[in-house]
Design a protein around this motif. Structure first.
Motif, PDB file in Angstrom:
ATOM      1  N   VAL A 138      -7.480  -9.795 -38.143  1.00 39.90           N
ATOM      2  CA  VAL A 138      -6.084  -9.714 -38.583  1.00 39.90           C
ATOM      3  C   VAL A 138      -5.835  -8.276 -39.032  1.00 39.90           C
ATOM      4  O   VAL A 138      -6.518  -7.760 -39.913  1.00 39.90           O
ATOM      5  N   ILE A 139      -4.864  -7.655 -38.377  1.00 38.06           N
ATOM      6  CA  ILE A 139      -4.666  -6.212 -38.542  1.00 38.06           C
ATOM      7  C   ILE A 139      -3.332  -5.871 -39.185  1.00 38.06           C
ATOM      8  O   ILE A 139      -2.305  -6.469 -38.850  1.00 38.06           O
ATOM      9  N   TYR A 140      -3.373  -4.907 -40.091  1.00 38.35           N
ATOM     10  CA  TYR A 140      -2.136  -4.268 -40.532  1.00 38.35           C
ATOM     11  C   TYR A 140      -2.288  -2.770 -40.410  1.00 38.35           C
ATOM     12  O   TYR A 140      -3.371  -2.251 -40.159  1.00 38.35           O
ATOM     13  N   ASP A 141      -1.160  -2.097 -40.586  1.00 35.07           N
ATOM     14  CA  ASP A 141      -1.095  -0.640 -40.482  1.00 35.07           C
ATOM     15  C   ASP A 141      -0.862  -0.124 -41.905  1.00 35.07           C
ATOM     16  O   ASP A 141       0.107  -0.527 -42.556  1.00 35.07           O
ATOM     17  N   ILE A 142      -1.749   0.737 -42.390  1.00 32.76           N
ATOM     18  CA  ILE A 142      -1.661   1.186 -43.790  1.00 32.76           C
ATOM     19  C   ILE A 142      -0.362   1.934 -44.096  1.00 32.76           C
ATOM     20  O   ILE A 142      -0.006   2.090 -45.257  1.00 32.76           O
ATOM     21  N   THR A 143       0.359   2.366 -43.062  1.00 34.96           N
ATOM     22  CA  THR A 143       1.611   3.104 -43.293  1.00 34.96           C
ATOM     23  C   THR A 143       2.836   2.189 -43.325  1.00 34.96           C
ATOM     24  O   THR A 143       3.947   2.680 -43.466  1.00 34.96           O
ATOM     25  N   THR A 144       2.623   0.891 -43.186  1.00 34.86           N
ATOM     26  CA  THR A 144       3.745  -0.050 -43.111  1.00 34.86           C
ATOM     27  C   THR A 144       3.480  -1.269 -43.979  1.00 34.86           C
ATOM     28  O   THR A 144       2.751  -2.184 -43.585  1.00 34.86           O
ATOM     29  N   MET A 145       4.092  -1.301 -45.143  1.00 35.46           N
ATOM     30  CA  MET A 145       3.889  -2.418 -46.068  1.00 35.46           C
ATOM     31  C   MET A 145       4.218  -3.754 -45.419  1.00 35.46           C
ATOM     32  O   MET A 145       3.528  -4.750 -45.634  1.00 35.46           O
ATOM     33  N   ASP A 194      -9.971 -23.311 -37.374  1.00 38.04           N
ATOM     34  CA  ASP A 194     -11.289 -23.893 -37.491  1.00 38.04           C
ATOM     35  C   ASP A 194     -11.946 -23.345 -38.759  1.00 38.04           C
ATOM     36  O   ASP A 194     -11.901 -22.149 -39.028  1.00 38.04           O
ATOM     37  N   PRO A 195     -12.567 -24.202 -39.571  1.00 42.74           N
ATOM     38  CA  PRO A 195     -13.198 -23.704 -40.803  1.00 42.74           C
ATOM     39  C   PRO A 195     -14.362 -22.742 -40.545  1.00 42.74           C
ATOM     40  O   PRO A 195     -14.755 -21.992 -41.431  1.00 42.74           O
ATOM     41  N   HIS A 196     -14.905 -22.773 -39.324  1.00 44.22           N
ATOM     42  CA  HIS A 196     -16.020 -21.870 -39.004  1.00 44.22           C
ATOM     43  C   HIS A 196     -15.568 -20.540 -38.411  1.00 44.22           C
ATOM     44  O   HIS A 196     -16.390 -19.703 -38.066  1.00 44.22           O
ATOM     45  N   LEU A 197     -14.257 -20.391 -38.277  1.00 51.40           N
ATOM     46  CA  LEU A 197     -13.722 -19.153 -37.709  1.00 51.40           C
ATOM     47  C   LEU A 197     -14.133 -17.943 -38.556  1.00 51.40           C
ATOM     48  O   LEU A 197     -13.954 -17.932 -39.769  1.00 51.40           O
ATOM     49  N   VAL A 198     -14.676 -16.949 -37.903  1.00 55.36           N
ATOM     50  CA  VAL A 198     -15.015 -15.699 -38.583  1.00 55.36           C
ATOM     51  C   VAL A 198     -13.746 -14.852 -38.629  1.00 55.36           C
ATOM     52  O   VAL A 198     -13.177 -14.511 -37.596  1.00 55.36           O
ATOM     53  N   MET A 199     -13.287 -14.580 -39.845  1.00 58.16           N
ATOM     54  CA  MET A 199     -12.006 -13.886 -40.001  1.00 58.16           C
ATOM     55  C   MET A 199     -12.210 -12.590 -40.768  1.00 58.16           C
ATOM     56  O   MET A 199     -12.909 -12.584 -41.783  1.00 58.16           O
ATOM     57  N   VAL A 200     -11.596 -11.540 -40.278  1.00 62.71           N
ATOM     58  CA  VAL A 200     -11.750 -10.229 -40.910  1.00 62.71           C
ATOM     59  C   VAL A 200     -10.370  -9.601 -41.080  1.00 62.71           C
ATOM     60  O   VAL A 200      -9.524  -9.699 -40.192  1.00 62.71           O
ATOM     61  N   LEU A 201     -10.154  -8.976 -42.228  1.00 65.84           N
ATOM     62  CA  LEU A 201      -8.904  -8.258 -42.466  1.00 65.84           C
ATOM     63  C   LEU A 201      -9.144  -6.770 -42.202  1.00 65.84           C
ATOM     64  O   LEU A 201     -10.092  -6.183 -42.739  1.00 65.84           O
ATOM     65  N   VAL A 202      -8.286  -6.195 -41.376  1.00 62.82           N
ATOM     66  CA  VAL A 202      -8.469  -4.800 -40.987  1.00 62.82           C
ATOM     67  C   VAL A 202      -7.214  -3.985 -41.301  1.00 62.82           C
ATOM     68  O   VAL A 202      -6.101  -4.348 -40.913  1.00 62.82           O
ATOM     69  N   ALA A 203      -7.423  -2.891 -42.014  1.00 59.78           N
ATOM     70  CA  ALA A 203      -6.356  -1.944 -42.347  1.00 59.78           C
ATOM     71  C   ALA A 203      -6.518  -0.757 -41.400  1.00 59.78           C
ATOM     72  O   ALA A 203      -7.433   0.052 -41.571  1.00 59.78           O
ATOM     73  N   ASN A 204      -5.675  -0.661 -40.409  1.00 57.25           N
ATOM     74  CA  ASN A 204      -5.829   0.388 -39.392  1.00 57.25           C
ATOM     75  C   ASN A 204      -4.963   1.614 -39.706  1.00 57.25           C
ATOM     76  O   ASN A 204      -4.099   1.576 -40.564  1.00 57.25           O
ATOM     77  N   LYS A 205      -5.218   2.679 -38.974  1.00 57.74           N
ATOM     78  CA  LYS A 205      -4.542   3.984 -39.091  1.00 57.74           C
ATOM     79  C   LYS A 205      -4.941   4.709 -40.375  1.00 57.74           C
ATOM     80  O   LYS A 205      -4.130   5.386 -41.009  1.00 57.74           O
ATOM     81  N   ALA A 206      -6.204   4.551 -40.749  1.00 60.25           N
ATOM     82  CA  ALA A 206      -6.727   5.199 -41.953  1.00 60.25           C
ATOM     83  C   ALA A 206      -6.585   6.725 -41.880  1.00 60.25           C
ATOM     84  O   ALA A 206      -6.580   7.399 -42.911  1.00 60.25           O
ATOM     85  N   ASP A 207      -6.449   7.255 -40.684  1.00 59.82           N
ATOM     86  CA  ASP A 207      -6.273   8.716 -40.535  1.00 59.82           C
ATOM     87  C   ASP A 207      -4.908   9.179 -41.023  1.00 59.82           C
ATOM     88  O   ASP A 207      -4.707  10.366 -41.254  1.00 59.82           O
TER      89      ASP A 207
END
Ligand code: GDP
Ligand code: MG
Length: 175
Positions: free
Chosen positions: A88-95, A113-126
């Motif tokens: 799941v991705i967001y862009d750090i420049t856009t609240m 699914d309860p076994h789903l591997v889920m990761v939160l990603v904050a993109n555009k760190a540059d």
């Protein structure tokens, strides 16, 4: 090949997030090792595979990239059905993209699914000078929801391999 630890795993991986957050760029960075600056966000193949080796096992990711379907929210359940991992991705420049990422996580937690591997990603760190979402905010939300958190840049490649290796490791552990 052979032996009980040499199992090969195939895993569907989906990317969810607002248009423009960098989903396609992240897939391209991971699969092709490149960043394409003026990419048309609705163009491009919607399906990629990439294999990572974790210990003696290989994890073959079937990566489903959206080709702009994120505009049609009703299609989402079809898209993530059967996924082993969701990024799941967001862009750090856009609240607003962070708010949207939280909605995706809530939806996946409810329907997924309860076994789903889920990761939160904050993109555009540059793009730190244009930052609207502080790293602590993203981290806190991830911790509260039991998710792993990465700040990445598809442009500079920061944390991209780390992200996919971590997912592969967790998918391998879960199977
Ligand atoms: P998608 O709609 O989520 O698939 O997003 P895209 O991958 O098409 O990216 C949208 C725009 O953001 C494009 O102009 C990309 O070049 C740009 N972009 C994506 N990732 C990054 C990043 O990490 N840093 C910067 N500076 N731009 C990025
Ligand atoms: Mg895209």
């Amino acid at each position: 090949v052979g032996g009980k630890n040499s199992k090969n795993i195939q895993a569907k991986l989906v990317l969810l997030g607002d248009m423009g957050t960098g989903k396609t760029s992240m897939v391209m960075r991971f699969v092709k090792g490149q960043f394409y600056d003026y990419q048309e966000s609705t163009i491009g193949a919607a399906f990629f595979t990439q294999v990572l080796s974790i210990n003696k096992r290989s994890v073959k990711f079937d990566i489903w990239d959206t080709a702009g379907q994120e505009r049609y929210h009703s299609l989402a359940p079809m898209y993530y059905r059967g996924a082993a991992a969701a990024v799941v991705i967001y862009d750090i420049t856009t609240m607003v993209s962070f708010q949207r990422a939280k909605k995706w996580i809530e939806e996946l937690q409810k329907q997924g699914d309860p076994h789903l591997v889920m990761v939160l990603v904050a993109n555009k760190a540059d793009l730190d000078t244009k930052r609207e979402v502080q790293i602590e905010e993203g981290k806190r939300y991830a911790t509260e929801n039991g998710l792993q958190f990465f700040e990445t840049s598809a442009k500079t490649a920061e944390n991209i391999n780390e992200l996919f290796y971590e997912i592969a490791k967790r998918v391998a552990q879960a199977s």
